[in-house]
Enzyme design. Structure first.
Site, PDB file in Angstrom:
ATOM      1  CE1 TYR A 170      -2.954   3.191   0.876  1.00 37.06           C
ATOM      2  CE2 TYR A 170      -2.140   3.040   3.122  1.00 37.06           C
ATOM      3  CZ  TYR A 170      -2.850   3.712   2.156  1.00 37.06           C
ATOM      4  OH  TYR A 170      -3.451   4.913   2.456  1.00 37.06           O
ATOM      5  CE  LYS A 185      -2.476   6.803  -1.673  1.00 38.94           C
ATOM      6  NZ  LYS A 185      -3.587   7.303  -2.517  1.00 38.94           N
TER       7      LYS A 185
END
Length: 490
Positions: free
Chosen positions: A237, A241
């Protein structure tokens, strides 16, 4: 920094919101409709095959939520008219060019009308499939930027990232951008296009070998974690990002761009009412596990600061930042929205709030019995945790397995219950382990400047986002935990 009136800024705006069914996006949409019904248009982009299924998702996953009850009370029978006039639901997919919008007339309309783009589309699973996470969090950010550049009236693109792109370093995490190829551990060779090609080749290999979809999913999840850790990020994640931020900074050109990096987002503090939350958010996984009796021991330093921030404060910061950076095609500005610097919340306090709340208001299990909770045994090192787990659970589990076989599965229920608890705790440690001893503090100097400027132009404090106003004990005991019990527990 001088700001105008925020409510007036929102008037007659055409705003494109991606990831419209997400937690923050719903709060953002509700707030605008409630405080500025004279917004010109909200284009809500959500993943759907066509406009009919997009509208169904809007009705069932957005407007039907309890979040909108204050707006429904305020508007009464006029709500449907407001929605029909102000909202255009857009079927799309940010992993595709032109955001996957097939209606070319609608694409042209948005390019002509939209003056604010808010990118809230993301997958927040720590161990998402690498291809899925890269497609949404990294390449999706690029596609949103490309679309925004074609909007003739564009005043600002606001991208929501996460403060945890900074990794697990100690000390003060600054509000600074990532350069292309920059890594947390100094390892060279990070290239977004290379990563994309690498995973595509891996996917081809797996399919050529006739692996099942389940096997491919597991391989893609493992690949994401491997690639993230190679370059110093703890999970897929935050890695994807971070790469999304790199692309935006590299390709923005003269596009007015602002990035908001929230920390751990919790339930609403005040608006539209306290305690609204949706889905099992980061720290709520532990709350749910503890209340249901699945967690009796955990790993971590009680002195660790848990950087939490209520969702409505994040949304308010986004709206103020939108106005502050409209028509400012200068350097990309980053705002870290959290509480660790100005109002730190300690891990030990969270444990006490959970114990106090669920001692007074125990969860009732499926059999109708209250689940008794006690003080969690907190282990401060990984070795002490593994020792505790072996003595307390793994040895008894092995003994129970042998007895169970000898007695023809007589203790089958007990065995599976204990096995499930161990599996749950190990899973939590694997996902959240890197943050359990986290010593970082998130700098919010830019955000503090924004807060000060907002106070000058928002005397009614409609767009509050000062974490110093939070009494953590009161918030967790009377707002957040009751909200999690009401909206998340099943």
């Amino acid at each position: 920094m001088e700001l105008g009136n925020i409510v007036q800024f929102l008037e007659n705006r055409a705003i494109l919101v991606t990831g419209a069914t997400g937690f923050l996006a719903k709060i953002f949409t509700e707030k605008i409709l409630r405080v500025q019904p004279n917004v010109r248009k909200l284009y809500l982009l959500l993943r759907a095959a066509d406009s009919k299924s997009a509208l169904q998702r809007f009705n069932s996953e957005i407007i039907a939520k309890d979040l909108f009850r204050v707006l429904k009370e305020k508007c009464g029978t006029d709500l449907n008219t407001l929605i029909a006039q102000k909202i255009t639901v857009v079927a799309g997919d940010i992993t595709c060019d032109n955001l996957g919008v097939k209606d070319l007339n609608l694409v042209e309309e948005m390019w002509r009308e939209v003056d604010v783009v808010v990118n809230l589309a993301a997958t927040t699973n720590f161990d998402e499939r690498y291809d899925v996470s890269l497609g949404i969090n990294t390449m999706g950010a690029k596609h949103v930027l490309n679309f925004a550049k074609k909007c003739a009236k564009l005043k600002v693109l606001l991208h929501v990232s996460t403060a945890y792109v900074s990794g697990e370093k100690e000390g003060l995490m600054l509000e600074t951008p990532y350069n292309m190829g920059e890594t947390l551990n100094g390892t060279s060779g990070l290239d977004v296009e290379v990563e994309k090609k690498f995973l595509e080749e891996k996917l081809k290999e797996l399919r050529a070998e006739n692996n099942s979809e389940q096997s491919i999913t597991l391989a893609m999840k493992d690949l994401g974690i491997q690639r993230a850790r190679k370059f110093g990020w703890p999970n897929t994640y935050v890695f994807t990002k971070a790469m999304g931020e790199m692309l935006l900074g590299h390709l923005k050109g003269n596009t007015p761009l602002v990035i908001v990096r929230p920390t751990i987002i919790t339930s609403t503090f005040k608006e539209p009412f306290p305690g609204w939350v949706e889905g099992v958010r980061t720290i709520d996984s532990l709350t749910v596990g503890y209340a249901k009796g699945r967690i009796t021991c955990f790993l971590g330093d009680p002195r660790t600061i848990v950087d939490a921030i209520p969702a409505d404060m994040v949304v308010n910061a986004m709206m103020v930042a939108m106005m502050a950076h409209a028509n400012q095609p200068s350097e990309m500005t980053i705002y870290q929205v959290g509480s660790s610097l100005s109002n730190p919340l300690h891990y030990s306090s969270l444990q006490n709030y959970g114990l106090n709340y669920f001692s007074k208001h125990p969860w009732i299990d499926k059999a109708g019995n209250p689940v008794k909770v006690g003080k969690i045994t907190v282990l401060r090192t990984m070795s002490s945790f593994r020792r505790y787990l072996a003595i307390r659970y793994l040895l008894p589990l092995k003994g129970l397995q042998i007895v169970n076989v000898a007695l023809c599965q007589y203790f089958g229920g007990l065995y599976h219950d204990l096995h499930r608890k161990i599996k749950f705790v190990n899973r939590m440690i694997e996902l959240y382990g890197p943050y359990l001893f986290f010593k970082g503090i998130y700098d919010d100097l830019n955000t503090e400047k924004l807060r000060r400027a907002a106070r000058e132009c928002d005397p009614e404090n409609l767009f509050y986002f000062d974490p110093k106003s939070i009494n953590w004990e009161d918030y967790f005991m009377n707002t957040h935990i009751p909200g999690v019990v009401k909206y998340v527990f099943k």
